[in-house]
Design an enzyme around this catalytic site. Sequence first.
Site, PDB file in Angstrom:
ATOM      1  N   ARG A  50       0.850  -1.213   0.000  1.00  0.00           N
ATOM      2  CA  ARG A  50       0.000   0.000   0.000  1.00  0.00           C
ATOM      3  C   ARG A  50       0.874   1.247   0.000  1.00  0.00           C
ATOM      4  O   ARG A  50       0.512   2.284  -0.541  1.00  0.00           O
ATOM      5  CB  ARG A  50      -0.965   0.008   1.191  1.00  0.00           C
ATOM      6  CG  ARG A  50      -1.765   1.308   1.276  1.00  0.00           C
ATOM      7  CD  ARG A  50      -3.098   1.193   2.026  1.00  0.00           C
ATOM      8  NE  ARG A  50      -3.071   0.320   3.173  1.00  0.00           N
ATOM      9  CZ  ARG A  50      -2.444   0.590   4.322  1.00  0.00           C
ATOM     10  NH1 ARG A  50      -1.799   1.722   4.477  1.00  0.00           N
ATOM     11  NH2 ARG A  50      -2.489  -0.272   5.314  1.00  0.00           N
ATOM     12  N   TYR A  61     -14.086  17.045 -16.317  1.00  0.00           N
ATOM     13  CA  TYR A  61     -14.476  15.632 -16.304  1.00  0.00           C
ATOM     14  C   TYR A  61     -15.566  15.449 -15.238  1.00  0.00           C
ATOM     15  O   TYR A  61     -15.422  15.948 -14.118  1.00  0.00           O
ATOM     16  CB  TYR A  61     -13.248  14.778 -15.987  1.00  0.00           C
ATOM     17  CG  TYR A  61     -13.576  13.316 -15.827  1.00  0.00           C
ATOM     18  CD1 TYR A  61     -13.966  12.545 -16.922  1.00  0.00           C
ATOM     19  CD2 TYR A  61     -13.520  12.701 -14.589  1.00  0.00           C
ATOM     20  CE1 TYR A  61     -14.287  11.211 -16.778  1.00  0.00           C
ATOM     21  CE2 TYR A  61     -13.827  11.362 -14.433  1.00  0.00           C
ATOM     22  CZ  TYR A  61     -14.218  10.623 -15.538  1.00  0.00           C
ATOM     23  OH  TYR A  61     -14.532   9.304 -15.378  1.00  0.00           O
ATOM     24  N   ASP A 119      -4.950  18.974 -15.291  1.00  0.00           N
ATOM     25  CA  ASP A 119      -5.319  17.617 -15.692  1.00  0.00           C
ATOM     26  C   ASP A 119      -4.895  17.475 -17.157  1.00  0.00           C
ATOM     27  O   ASP A 119      -5.495  18.064 -18.058  1.00  0.00           O
ATOM     28  CB  ASP A 119      -6.834  17.409 -15.512  1.00  0.00           C
ATOM     29  CG  ASP A 119      -7.261  15.974 -15.823  1.00  0.00           C
ATOM     30  OD1 ASP A 119      -6.576  15.323 -16.639  1.00  0.00           O
ATOM     31  OD2 ASP A 119      -8.263  15.517 -15.258  1.00  0.00           O
ATOM     32  N   LYS A 122      -6.398   6.304 -19.657  1.00  0.00           N
ATOM     33  CA  LYS A 122      -6.685   6.781 -21.004  1.00  0.00           C
ATOM     34  C   LYS A 122      -5.469   6.587 -21.913  1.00  0.00           C
ATOM     35  O   LYS A 122      -5.060   5.477 -22.126  1.00  0.00           O
ATOM     36  CB  LYS A 122      -7.166   8.231 -20.930  1.00  0.00           C
ATOM     37  CG  LYS A 122      -8.185   8.488 -19.799  1.00  0.00           C
ATOM     38  CD  LYS A 122      -9.535   7.802 -20.013  1.00  0.00           C
ATOM     39  CE  LYS A 122     -10.404   7.767 -18.762  1.00  0.00           C
ATOM     40  NZ  LYS A 122     -10.666   9.071 -18.151  1.00  0.00           N
TER      41      LYS A 122
HETATM   42  C1  LIG Z   1     -11.140   9.601 -16.940  1.00  0.00           C
HETATM   43  C2  LIG Z   1     -10.710  10.924 -16.497  1.00  0.00           C
HETATM   44  C3  LIG Z   1     -10.474  11.194 -15.146  1.00  0.00           C
HETATM   45  C4  LIG Z   1     -10.710  10.160 -14.056  1.00  0.00           C
HETATM   46  O1  LIG Z   1      -9.840   9.081 -14.175  1.00  0.00           O
HETATM   47  P1  LIG Z   1     -10.199   7.586 -13.724  1.00  0.00           P
HETATM   48  O2  LIG Z   1      -8.966   6.849 -14.071  1.00  0.00           O
HETATM   49  O3  LIG Z   1     -11.402   7.158 -14.499  1.00  0.00           O
HETATM   50  O4  LIG Z   1     -10.471   7.641 -12.260  1.00  0.00           O
HETATM   51  C5  LIG Z   1     -10.024  12.450 -14.798  1.00  0.00           C
HETATM   52  N1  LIG Z   1      -9.828  13.409 -15.732  1.00  0.00           N
HETATM   53  C6  LIG Z   1     -10.062  13.185 -17.037  1.00  0.00           C
HETATM   54  C7  LIG Z   1      -9.822  14.278 -18.015  1.00  0.00           C
HETATM   55  C8  LIG Z   1     -10.517  11.952 -17.473  1.00  0.00           C
HETATM   56  O5  LIG Z   1     -10.761  11.743 -18.768  1.00  0.00           O
END
Ligand SMILES: *Cc1c(COP(=O)(O)O)cnc(C)c1O
Length: 368
Positions: free
Chosen positions: A47, A99, A171, A196
Site C-alpha cells: 500500500r 471531467y 489535468d 486513457k
Molecule cells: C477519466 C478521467 C479522469 C478520471 O480518471 P479515472 O482513471 O477514471 O479515475 C479524470 N480526468 C479526465 C480528463 C478523465 O478523462
Amino acid sequence: MKGFNTKAVHAGQEPEKLTGAVIPPIYQTSTYAQQAPAKTKGYDYTRANNPNFERLETALAALEEGKCAVVFSSGLGAALAVLNLLKAGDHVVAGHDLYGGTYRLFTQWGMKFGLSFDFVDGAQAQNFAKTLRPATKLIWVETPTNPLLAVTDIKAVCRAARLKKILTVVDNTFATPYFQKPLELGADISLHSTTKYIGGHSDVVGGAVICNDKKLAEGLRFGRMALGINPSPFDCWLTSRGLKTLGLRMEQHQKNARALVSFLKKHPKTKKVCYPGFGGMISAEFKLSVVQTKKLISSLKVFTLAESLGGVESLVCHPATMTHASVPPAERARRGLSDALVRFSCGIEAPEDLTADVGSALDSIGQP
Ligand SMILES: *Cc1c(COP(=O)(O)O)cnc(C)c1O
C-alpha cells in the site's frame, strides 16, 4: 536520453539485476521480508510502495520533464490525493468544463469536508485570477476541456497563481506529455488518468501526478498510503507496457482525428465540430434531434459506444447521459454542454474506416 520515444521505451525499464530479464518482473507481493524489525530494503508494504509503482513513476516523470511522480489506483484517486493536501475552509477555483467524475468529487465529497469551489469558464485565463480569494489554495485546470475541448492558457493561469502562492494543477489526460507539458508552462502538478492515453489499451485503470517539488510529492505519497488509493503492481506493469508506444499512438490518434474533422466539416448534417487542433478527441453536434443523435451513436460499427477514451480502439459517447450524467442539467446548460453533443475518441485504426463508419451512420439517419 533526450527523445520522447527513447524515454518512453527506456526510462524506468532497465533490465532486472537478478536474472537480466529485459522486461522488469511484476512484484506481486503485499509485504517484504525485514532483516530486523523496521530494517527494510526500502519497501515494507505494497500500500505504501512497490518497485512496479516506482518504475512507472520514473517513466512518467521523464516524459513530463518533472522530478517526481506518484501513481494511484485511478485518475480520481490522484485527484483525491491532491484534495487531501488541503484542509477544511480552503477554497478551490476550477474550470467549469470538467471531467464529470472530478466535478462529482469536488461537489459531493470535497464540499462535505469543508472545501469550497468556484467554477469558471476556463477558456479565458483571466477568469481564474478574477475569482481568487484569500482562502484560495488551489487552481484546477483541465485543458483541453472535456467534452467541449476548449484550450486554457496554462502559462497565464500559473503566473497569476504563483504571485499568491496558490497551487496549480493541470489535468493533462487529454493532451498527454506528447502534446503538452504543464510543468514547463509553470504548473505545480500535472495529473493523469493513466486509464486513457498513457495506458492506451483500455485494459487498466490508473492515475498519476507529476511535480518538481519533493515535499509536494511526499505529501501526495502520504495520501496514497493513508487513504489506500494505491494501484496494484500488475496494473502498473501493464501501464508501463502501454506507455512505451505513447508517441507512436498519439501520432496516429491525431492523424485519424484530423481526417474525421475534415470529413465532418464538409458533411451537410454537421452543425458544429469542436477540435483543439491536436490530439485524438473530437466533439460534434449534428443537425439532428437528440433522439436521432442517440440513434446515430448506436448505429456506428467501428466506433464502440462506451465511456472512456484514449485506447487504440475508437470509442464514441453521449456526454449528457454518460460521462457527464453526474453534472446537473442546469449546470450542463450553463456550460454549453448540449444534450445533442457527441464525443469521439479516435483510435489508431485506418482513418478511412473511421470516416466511412460515421458517413454511413449519418446517411442512415433521416432529416430531423
Ligand atoms: C477519466 C478521467 C479522469 C478520471 O480518471 P479515472 O482513471 O477514471 O479515475 C479524470 N480526468 C479526465 C480528463 C478523465 O478523462
